[in-house]
Design a protein around this motif. Sequence first.
Motif, short mmCIF file in Angstrom:
data_model
loop_
_atom_site.label_atom_id
_atom_site.label_comp_id
_atom_site.label_asym_id
_atom_site.label_seq_id
_atom_site.Cartn_x
_atom_site.Cartn_y
_atom_site.Cartn_z
N ILE A 275 2.77 0.20 5.78
CA ILE A 275 1.82 1.15 5.23
C ILE A 275 1.00 1.78 6.34
O ILE A 275 0.75 2.99 6.34
N ILE A 276 0.59 1.00 7.30
CA ILE A 276 -0.18 1.54 8.43
C ILE A 276 0.70 2.45 9.28
O ILE A 276 0.26 3.51 9.74
N ARG A 277 1.94 2.07 9.48
CA ARG A 277 2.84 2.84 10.34
C ARG A 277 3.25 4.17 9.71
O ARG A 277 3.22 5.21 10.37
N LYS A 278 3.60 4.17 8.44
CA LYS A 278 4.12 5.37 7.77
C LYS A 278 3.08 6.11 6.95
O LYS A 278 3.23 7.30 6.69
N GLY A 279 2.08 5.42 6.47
CA GLY A 279 1.14 5.97 5.50
C GLY A 279 1.54 5.49 4.12
O GLY A 279 2.71 5.22 3.84
N LEU A 280 0.57 5.41 3.23
CA LEU A 280 0.80 4.83 1.91
C LEU A 280 1.80 5.65 1.09
O LEU A 280 2.75 5.10 0.52
N ILE A 281 1.61 6.96 1.03
CA ILE A 281 2.46 7.79 0.18
C ILE A 281 3.90 7.81 0.70
O ILE A 281 4.85 7.63 -0.06
N GLN A 282 4.07 8.02 2.00
CA GLN A 282 5.42 8.07 2.56
C GLN A 282 6.13 6.72 2.44
O GLN A 282 7.33 6.66 2.17
N ASN A 283 5.40 5.64 2.60
CA ASN A 283 5.99 4.31 2.45
C ASN A 283 6.47 4.10 1.01
O ASN A 283 7.57 3.59 0.79
N ASP A 284 5.65 4.51 0.03
CA ASP A 284 6.06 4.38 -1.37
C ASP A 284 7.28 5.24 -1.68
O ASP A 284 8.19 4.81 -2.40
N ILE A 285 7.33 6.45 -1.15
CA ILE A 285 8.49 7.33 -1.37
C ILE A 285 9.75 6.70 -0.78
O ILE A 285 10.81 6.69 -1.42
N ASP A 286 9.65 6.17 0.43
CA ASP A 286 10.81 5.52 1.06
C ASP A 286 11.28 4.31 0.26
O ASP A 286 12.49 4.09 0.10
N LEU A 287 10.34 3.51 -0.25
CA LEU A 287 10.71 2.33 -1.04
C LEU A 287 11.40 2.73 -2.34
O LEU A 287 12.39 2.11 -2.74
N VAL A 288 10.91 3.77 -3.01
CA VAL A 288 11.52 4.22 -4.26
C VAL A 288 12.93 4.74 -4.00
O VAL A 288 13.86 4.47 -4.77
N GLN A 289 13.12 5.47 -2.91
CA GLN A 289 14.45 5.98 -2.59
C GLN A 289 15.42 4.86 -2.25
O GLN A 289 16.60 4.93 -2.58
N LYS A 290 14.93 3.82 -1.62
CA LYS A 290 15.80 2.73 -1.18
C LYS A 290 16.08 1.71 -2.29
O LYS A 290 17.21 1.25 -2.44
N TYR A 291 15.06 1.33 -3.09
CA TYR A 291 15.20 0.22 -4.03
C TYR A 291 15.23 0.62 -5.50
O TYR A 291 15.56 -0.20 -6.34
#
Length: 88
Positions: free
Chosen positions: A55-71
Motif C-alpha cells: 500500500i505504501i509502495r503503490k498507493g491504496l487505490i492502485q494496490n486495490d485495483i491490482d489485487l482485483v485484477q489478479k485475484y
Amino acid sequence: MIYFLISDSITLTLLVLFILIIAYYIYNLRRNNIFRRLGMPGPEPIPFIGEAYNIIRKGLIQNDIDLVQKYGKIIGIVGGKNPNILLS
C-alpha cells in the motif's frame, strides 16, 4: 571465571530471545492463515506488516485495483495484524 558467567548469561538471553521471536512468528503465520483455510484468494501477507508495504509502495487505490485484477472480486488481505475482506 567471571568471563564464563557473563558469556553463559548472554548465550542464555540470546537463546530465549530467539525462541520467543520464532514462537511469535509461527503464531503470526497461523493467525494470518485464515483466508487460506476459508478458500478465499488473496496475496500472501508479509509477516508483521501484512499488506501495508504494498500500500505504501503503490498507493491504496492502485494496490486495490491490482489485487482485483489478479485475484477477482472477493479478496482476503491482511492489513497490519487485522484480516480484511476486499469486495469490489
